[in-house]
Every structure is written in structure tokens, then in C-alpha cells.
Design a protein around this motif. Structure first.
Motif, PDB file in Angstrom:
ATOM      1  N   ILE A  27       0.963  -1.129   0.008  1.00  0.00           N
ATOM      2  CA  ILE A  27      -0.128  -0.245   0.009  1.00  0.00           C
ATOM      3  C   ILE A  27       1.357   1.218   0.286  1.00  0.00           C
ATOM      4  O   ILE A  27       0.672   2.475  -0.539  1.00  0.00           O
ATOM      5  CB  ILE A  27      -0.789  -0.507   0.890  1.00  0.00           C
ATOM      6  CG1 ILE A  27      -2.023  -0.936   0.928  1.00  0.00           C
ATOM      7  CG2 ILE A  27      -1.526   1.435   1.265  1.00  0.00           C
ATOM      8  CD1 ILE A  27      -2.635  -1.263   1.919  1.00  0.00           C
ATOM      9  N   ARG A  28       2.129   1.168   0.636  1.00  0.00           N
ATOM     10  CA  ARG A  28       2.741   2.093   0.796  1.00  0.00           C
ATOM     11  C   ARG A  28       3.360   2.713  -0.777  1.00  0.00           C
ATOM     12  O   ARG A  28       3.591   3.148  -0.985  1.00  0.00           O
ATOM     13  CB  ARG A  28       4.340   2.073   1.786  1.00  0.00           C
ATOM     14  CG  ARG A  28       4.896   2.856   1.655  1.00  0.00           C
ATOM     15  CD  ARG A  28       6.055   2.647   2.906  1.00  0.00           C
ATOM     16  NE  ARG A  28       7.370   3.872   3.058  1.00  0.00           N
ATOM     17  CZ  ARG A  28       8.085   3.723   2.814  1.00  0.00           C
ATOM     18  NH1 ARG A  28       8.133   3.314   1.644  1.00  0.00           N
ATOM     19  NH2 ARG A  28       8.778   4.840   2.334  1.00  0.00           N
ATOM     20  N   ASN A  29       3.958   1.600  -1.340  1.00  0.00           N
ATOM     21  CA  ASN A  29       4.171   1.655  -2.472  1.00  0.00           C
ATOM     22  C   ASN A  29       3.916   2.185  -3.645  1.00  0.00           C
ATOM     23  O   ASN A  29       3.905   2.829  -4.425  1.00  0.00           O
ATOM     24  CB  ASN A  29       5.560   0.453  -2.426  1.00  0.00           C
ATOM     25  CG  ASN A  29       6.250  -0.341  -2.204  1.00  0.00           C
ATOM     26  OD1 ASN A  29       6.913   0.513  -1.740  1.00  0.00           O
ATOM     27  ND2 ASN A  29       6.679  -0.941  -1.791  1.00  0.00           N
ATOM     28  N   VAL A  30       2.086   1.919  -3.119  1.00  0.00           N
ATOM     29  CA  VAL A  30       1.386   2.326  -4.688  1.00  0.00           C
ATOM     30  C   VAL A  30       1.012   3.561  -4.161  1.00  0.00           C
ATOM     31  O   VAL A  30       0.889   4.576  -5.494  1.00  0.00           O
ATOM     32  CB  VAL A  30      -0.140   1.388  -4.421  1.00  0.00           C
ATOM     33  CG1 VAL A  30      -1.322   1.608  -5.260  1.00  0.00           C
ATOM     34  CG2 VAL A  30      -0.014   0.222  -4.733  1.00  0.00           C
ATOM     35  N   ALA A  31       1.243   4.170  -2.592  1.00  0.00           N
ATOM     36  CA  ALA A  31       0.627   5.011  -2.868  1.00  0.00           C
ATOM     37  C   ALA A  31       1.889   6.370  -2.955  1.00  0.00           C
ATOM     38  O   ALA A  31       1.877   7.467  -4.166  1.00  0.00           O
ATOM     39  CB  ALA A  31       0.896   6.018  -1.403  1.00  0.00           C
ATOM     40  N   ILE A  32       3.139   6.250  -3.688  1.00  0.00           N
ATOM     41  CA  ILE A  32       4.199   6.352  -3.840  1.00  0.00           C
ATOM     42  C   ILE A  32       3.871   6.927  -5.186  1.00  0.00           C
ATOM     43  O   ILE A  32       4.219   7.809  -5.738  1.00  0.00           O
ATOM     44  CB  ILE A  32       5.867   6.306  -2.987  1.00  0.00           C
ATOM     45  CG1 ILE A  32       5.644   6.679  -1.859  1.00  0.00           C
ATOM     46  CG2 ILE A  32       6.853   6.564  -4.128  1.00  0.00           C
ATOM     47  CD1 ILE A  32       7.074   5.629  -1.179  1.00  0.00           C
ATOM     48  N   GLY A  33       3.439   5.767  -5.725  1.00  0.00           N
ATOM     49  CA  GLY A  33       3.324   5.567  -7.194  1.00  0.00           C
ATOM     50  C   GLY A  33       2.696   6.818  -7.757  1.00  0.00           C
ATOM     51  O   GLY A  33       2.320   7.537  -8.575  1.00  0.00           O
ATOM     52  N   GLY A  59      -6.716  10.590  -7.060  1.00  0.00           N
ATOM     53  CA  GLY A  59      -6.078  10.065  -7.149  1.00  0.00           C
ATOM     54  C   GLY A  59      -4.380   9.654  -6.182  1.00  0.00           C
ATOM     55  O   GLY A  59      -4.202   9.467  -5.251  1.00  0.00           O
ATOM     56  N   PHE A  60      -4.047  11.158  -6.755  1.00  0.00           N
ATOM     57  CA  PHE A  60      -2.989  12.161  -5.795  1.00  0.00           C
ATOM     58  C   PHE A  60      -3.450  12.188  -3.791  1.00  0.00           C
ATOM     59  O   PHE A  60      -2.526  12.062  -3.200  1.00  0.00           O
ATOM     60  CB  PHE A  60      -3.058  13.213  -6.771  1.00  0.00           C
ATOM     61  CG  PHE A  60      -1.514  13.875  -6.513  1.00  0.00           C
ATOM     62  CD1 PHE A  60      -0.290  13.613  -6.351  1.00  0.00           C
ATOM     63  CD2 PHE A  60      -1.594  15.543  -5.524  1.00  0.00           C
ATOM     64  CE1 PHE A  60       0.721  14.097  -6.083  1.00  0.00           C
ATOM     65  CE2 PHE A  60      -0.962  15.884  -4.986  1.00  0.00           C
ATOM     66  CZ  PHE A  60       0.182  15.695  -5.378  1.00  0.00           C
ATOM     67  N   TYR A  61      -4.187  12.594  -4.243  1.00  0.00           N
ATOM     68  CA  TYR A  61      -4.883  13.331  -3.031  1.00  0.00           C
ATOM     69  C   TYR A  61      -4.552  11.949  -1.916  1.00  0.00           C
ATOM     70  O   TYR A  61      -4.302  12.473  -0.506  1.00  0.00           O
ATOM     71  CB  TYR A  61      -5.917  14.218  -3.054  1.00  0.00           C
ATOM     72  CG  TYR A  61      -6.485  14.468  -1.867  1.00  0.00           C
ATOM     73  CD1 TYR A  61      -6.058  15.895  -0.354  1.00  0.00           C
ATOM     74  CD2 TYR A  61      -7.529  13.373  -0.646  1.00  0.00           C
ATOM     75  CE1 TYR A  61      -6.605  15.195   0.447  1.00  0.00           C
ATOM     76  CE2 TYR A  61      -8.185  13.611   0.255  1.00  0.00           C
ATOM     77  CZ  TYR A  61      -7.493  14.762   1.250  1.00  0.00           C
ATOM     78  OH  TYR A  61      -7.978  15.255   2.289  1.00  0.00           O
ATOM     79  N   LEU A  62      -5.650  11.066  -1.968  1.00  0.00           N
ATOM     80  CA  LEU A  62      -6.083  10.150  -1.426  1.00  0.00           C
ATOM     81  C   LEU A  62      -4.662   9.476  -1.519  1.00  0.00           C
ATOM     82  O   LEU A  62      -3.783   9.286   0.280  1.00  0.00           O
ATOM     83  CB  LEU A  62      -6.142   9.288  -1.859  1.00  0.00           C
ATOM     84  CG  LEU A  62      -7.972   9.572  -2.094  1.00  0.00           C
ATOM     85  CD1 LEU A  62      -9.047   8.145  -2.991  1.00  0.00           C
ATOM     86  CD2 LEU A  62      -8.593   9.684  -0.604  1.00  0.00           C
ATOM     87  N   SER A  63      -3.081   9.598  -2.379  1.00  0.00           N
ATOM     88  CA  SER A  63      -2.124   8.932  -2.068  1.00  0.00           C
ATOM     89  C   SER A  63      -0.579  10.316  -1.056  1.00  0.00           C
ATOM     90  O   SER A  63      -0.700   9.215  -0.030  1.00  0.00           O
ATOM     91  CB  SER A  63      -1.011   8.789  -3.370  1.00  0.00           C
ATOM     92  OG  SER A  63      -1.860   7.896  -4.216  1.00  0.00           O
ATOM     93  N   ALA A  64      -1.796  11.055  -0.929  1.00  0.00           N
ATOM     94  CA  ALA A  64      -0.911  11.774  -0.491  1.00  0.00           C
ATOM     95  C   ALA A  64      -1.102  11.912   0.798  1.00  0.00           C
ATOM     96  O   ALA A  64      -0.325  11.732   1.933  1.00  0.00           O
ATOM     97  CB  ALA A  64      -0.703  13.589  -0.950  1.00  0.00           C
ATOM     98  N   ASP A  65      -2.793  11.818   0.836  1.00  0.00           N
ATOM     99  CA  ASP A  65      -2.660  11.913   2.255  1.00  0.00           C
ATOM    100  C   ASP A  65      -2.489  10.312   2.913  1.00  0.00           C
ATOM    101  O   ASP A  65      -2.239  10.575   4.904  1.00  0.00           O
ATOM    102  CB  ASP A  65      -4.273  12.279   2.844  1.00  0.00           C
ATOM    103  CG  ASP A  65      -5.596  12.024   4.023  1.00  0.00           C
ATOM    104  OD1 ASP A  65      -5.056  13.746   4.674  1.00  0.00           O
ATOM    105  OD2 ASP A  65      -5.554  10.885   4.090  1.00  0.00           O
ATOM    106  N   HIS A  66      -2.746   9.187   2.401  1.00  0.00           N
ATOM    107  CA  HIS A  66      -2.275   7.915   3.039  1.00  0.00           C
ATOM    108  C   HIS A  66      -0.816   7.815   3.558  1.00  0.00           C
ATOM    109  O   HIS A  66      -0.401   7.787   4.436  1.00  0.00           O
ATOM    110  CB  HIS A  66      -2.481   7.239   2.444  1.00  0.00           C
ATOM    111  CG  HIS A  66      -1.424   5.672   2.312  1.00  0.00           C
ATOM    112  ND1 HIS A  66      -2.163   5.237   3.387  1.00  0.00           N
ATOM    113  CD2 HIS A  66      -0.338   5.202   2.538  1.00  0.00           C
ATOM    114  CE1 HIS A  66      -1.677   4.196   4.131  1.00  0.00           C
ATOM    115  NE2 HIS A  66      -0.588   3.764   3.365  1.00  0.00           N
ATOM    116  N   LEU A  67       0.591   9.152   2.654  1.00  0.00           N
ATOM    117  CA  LEU A  67       1.551   8.671   3.574  1.00  0.00           C
ATOM    118  C   LEU A  67       1.948  10.096   4.526  1.00  0.00           C
ATOM    119  O   LEU A  67       2.515   9.547   5.023  1.00  0.00           O
ATOM    120  CB  LEU A  67       2.069   9.241   2.144  1.00  0.00           C
ATOM    121  CG  LEU A  67       2.341   8.373   1.232  1.00  0.00           C
ATOM    122  CD1 LEU A  67       3.358   9.123  -0.368  1.00  0.00           C
ATOM    123  CD2 LEU A  67       3.248   7.206   1.150  1.00  0.00           C
TER     124      LEU A  67
END
Length: 179
Positions: A27-33, A59-67
Motif C-alpha cells: 500500500i505504501r509503494n502504491v501510494a508513492i507511485g 488518486g493523488f490526494y488519497l495517495s498523499a493523504d495516506h503517506l
């Protein structure tokens, strides 16, 4: 010195723990991607604002939020928010120090009082050197000038002359410099 032994896990617990770690890593790698690829894909032609672009932005917002949440323990909006509650400070000592500093600032403000010289910078820039009632004074000046037979053009040129010469007048006060 004896090192503490990790708790003994059953094979099912160990397998579940490994799966959880693997899922977290994926999940972390997918968020970075997502943080890297979503803006790149949004900038590729054809650039248009549609559902596809909106979903990439989401998708960008959710990835950045997760990280952000995985690193700081808070979501992206709360991390970047300038208005945080007092209770968000990490320790009781930090909250106490903030309270003491706030009380000192308030006490200094009460002692000094807020005079016209302490007005905000924005208000000073906006108002210039004018005080309250400037509109009424300006209307009276305009009315007198119109009664004297001056036109609006004359008044505008006078103001430009005052600004150009920084309101410097000769000793007679007629607005013309002596040479």
C-alpha cells in the motif's frame, strides 16, 4: 545482560503478521507511485478537465493523504492546516509553555495599549496618512473647488502635481515652485 525475547507466536499469528507487513509495504509503494504518476498523467496531452482528470487528482490526494498519515499520524488536511487546536501539542509541558507565552503577549498588549501608531501594516498602506472622516473632508474640498469654478480635470491635475512634487509647495503656498 539478557535481551527481552519477542513473544512466541503461533504459525497462524506469524503468517498473519507477515501478511499485514507485506500489505502495508504494498500500500505504501502504491501510494508513492500515485503521488508521482497521477500528476504526470494529468499533465500529458490531451489536457482537459473531465472525469478522468478529476479521478487522477483524487488518486493523488488519497495517495498523499495516506503517506502523510503514515509518517505523521495525521491526515494531509490537518497536517497542512494553519489553524490547529491547542490540544494538538505533543506534551502537557508544551501546552503549558504556549499558554504562558500567550498570557505574556496579552499582558504586554494591555500595558502598551493599541494606539494609532500600532495599527496594522495593511491598514497603514491602505489608508496612507488619512484619519477618520477623510471622506467628508474630501467632499467639502471638492465642493469648494467646484464652486470656485474648477473642473474635475483641474482637480485631478492638482493631485498629480502634489504627488509628483511630494506635496512640496513654495513659501506662498500657491503650489508653484520658485526657480
Amino acid at each position: 545482560m539478557a535481551q527481552p525475547q519477542p513473544p512466541i507466536l503461533t504459525p497462524e499469528q506469524r503468517l498473519a503478521q507477515e501478511n499485514a507487513q507485506r500489505n502495508t509495504r504494498v500500500i505504501r509503494n502504491v501510494a508513492i507511485g500515485g503521488v508521482i504518476l497521477c500528476p504526470i498523467i494529468m499533465l500529458m496531452p490531451p489536457r482537459k478537465l473531465d472525469l478522468y482528470t478529476f479521478s487522477l487528482g483524487l488518486g493523488f490526494y488519497l495517495s498523499a493523504d495516506h503517506l502523510c498519515e503514515s509518517y505523521y499520524g495525521r491526515g494531509l488536511v490537518t497536517q497542512l492546516s494553519p489553524f490547529r487546536a491547542v490540544g494538538e501539542l505533543p506534551t502537557e509541558k508544551a501546552r503549558e509553555m504556549q499558554r504562558v507565552l500567550r498570557e505574556k503577549r496579552e499582558e504586554e498588549r494591555r500595558k502598551l495599549g493599541k494606539g494609532p501608531e500600532e495599527e496594522g501594516l495593511l491598514k497603514k498602506i491602505w489608508m496612507g496618512g488619512e484619519t477618520e472622516g477623510w471622506k467628508d473632508r474630501r467632499l467639502e474640498e471638492e465642493k469648494k473647488a467646484l464652486e470656485e469654478g474648477k473642473s474635475y480635470t483641474d482637480m485631478i491635475f492638482e493631485q498629480i502635481w502634489d504627488v509628483w512634487n511630494w506635496d512640496k509647495k513654495d513659501k506662498n503656498g500657491d503650489g508653484k515652485k520658485k526657480e
